[in-house]
Each structure stands twice: as structure tokens, then as C-alpha cells.
Write an enzyme that holds these catalytic residues in place. Sequence first.
Site, PDB file in Angstrom:
ATOM      1  N   CYS A 174      19.584  27.844  58.819  1.00  0.00           N
ATOM      2  CA  CYS A 174      20.193  27.574  57.507  1.00  0.00           C
ATOM      3  C   CYS A 174      21.055  28.757  57.078  1.00  0.00           C
ATOM      4  O   CYS A 174      20.541  29.852  56.816  1.00  0.00           O
ATOM      5  CB  CYS A 174      19.089  27.298  56.493  1.00  0.00           C
ATOM      6  SG  CYS A 174      19.628  27.290  54.772  1.00  0.00           S
TER       7      CYS A 174
ATOM      8  N   CYS B   5      20.242  30.326  53.709  1.00  0.00           N
ATOM      9  CA  CYS B   5      18.968  31.044  53.807  1.00  0.00           C
ATOM     10  C   CYS B   5      19.183  32.440  54.384  1.00  0.00           C
ATOM     11  O   CYS B   5      18.645  33.435  53.873  1.00  0.00           O
ATOM     12  CB  CYS B   5      17.988  30.274  54.680  1.00  0.00           C
ATOM     13  SG  CYS B   5      17.610  28.596  54.142  1.00  0.00           S
TER      14      CYS B   5
END
Length: 285
Positions: A76, A79
Site C-alpha cells: 500500500c 501506508c
Amino acid sequence: MERTNYGRVVPCLVALLLLCFFPFSSPAEDRQPTIRFVRNPDPAPDFRLTDLDGKPVTLAGARGKVILLNFWATWCGPCRAEIPDLVELQNKYKDHLQILGLVVDDDDQEVIKEFAAKFGINYPVALATNDIRLQYGGIPALPTSFVLDSEGRIVQKHEGLRDPVLYETEIRALLGLPIGNVKVETFEDTGQIFLKNAERATELPGVDFSKLTPEQKISALHKFNAETCNCGCTFTLAQCRIYDRNCQISKAATSKIIAALTHPTGAKPAPAKPAHAMPPPKEEK
């Protein structure tokens, strides 16, 4: 490169940044920045996991501290972008804050351990089970962070990449520390912060999960979080459905995934029953 000292810039930037994140109560308040917490928060579901070093990870073990429960994945992009800021927040408020990173990856722990070492993660990291993800609403977008007060109650949730100044302002407010000219409001949680049952755990605008089994729902959510929308937003399909419910591209893509799970192409149709043969007509004598 020298990292930003957030303790120095918070008084200068918090008001400006929070103006971008939160609505204002009324013009009479001169656009005062506002953070919001749940008025009667629910206790966060506890869990017992093992971190990358084999040590136990529980909410009870951090009781008395503000907790930032961060669901994330190594693949991600948002993230990965927020990890350095979380590392700095954990270091700055280590005596009063505990960040817990719950990974929703399919990779083994050795791969994640190498990733954590590369990014210098200084807080516990553990693999989130599907059951935990459902208890916390299914986690339709990554990253998703739950903010818990010192009593272990969920007071706020953030989906997607957020500025660390927002997190720091909420942390300081919960710790009773100065937050400058920022107003703190409370509100009743009707499910938008903490979904309390698995049936509501898969609520995404324009996505119908009703025909999927619980296992298929989990698979669909994983695909929504793994695939990027092609509309140009750079978000995952799940994030695009949340942030732009009018996007027809993410709507079509999620519908295609749902259809594929409901009617897998490998399924063989049931063989048709042979028609009964009609007896040959009798010849007239």
C-alpha cells in the site's frame, strides 16, 4: 536529510492544516479549526497476537496510553508514505502513546520483518487475522487508523493517508496537552466510526455484497484494497468508492469483482437431463 521537528511546527501549522480536514460549525466562529471525538465511545475489541519478534501484542498491554491502531500493508503506497511520520510520533510520545501496526498482507513474517527493519519501525507489528479485520468493520480502505483513548475506547477513525499534525493534535488533546486554537467537539457514533457487526462491515458506496458468502466478502475486500482505480485518482478501488461515490470506473471495477466471485468462470454447469425418447408411432395394420 534532517527530519521535521513536529514539536516546533505544530503551533504554526495545526490551524492551517486542520482547516483543510474538518468543517466549521458556523461563520461566527471565524473558521476555528475543529477536531471531533465520539461522545460515548465503545471499547475496542481486544485481541492477542504475536509481533515479529514473538512478543505478545494486545490492547490491554497498552492500557493507560493513547493507542493508534494502524491497519496497513507493505504493498500500500499511502501506508508506506505515512510510516516515517508514525515512527516519529511514537518516538516523541513514547511514554504516553502506543502505535500498533496490524498488517493485512499475505506475505510471511520474515518478509514483513525485513520491511519493518528497512523503514525503522519502532512500534509492534503483527499480522491481522480475518476475524480481527471483521471486528473492526472489515477495513475497506488502507491505511485505516483507529484512535483509542487511555481507557481503550474508540474515539475516532481515519481512512487513507492523513497529515501527522492531525494525529498529533488528537493525541495531545486526549493527553490533556495544549493544542492551540483548536476546538474539540463530540458526536454520537451511529456506525460511521466503529461498525459493530460483520453484516455492516462491508459497506462501500455502490457495492452490493448481499450475494457473497463471508469468505467471498473477505476476498472481495482484499481485491478492492489491492487494485488501483484507473480514473486517475491514484487511490485503491475501496478508497475511490469511499472518497468519490460518483466514480463510474471504480463502481464498474468493483461490480466486476463481485460478479466474478458470485459466478466463477471455472464452475461447470450442471449436465442437462436427457429428454425422454418418444416411442415410435405404431404402424396401422
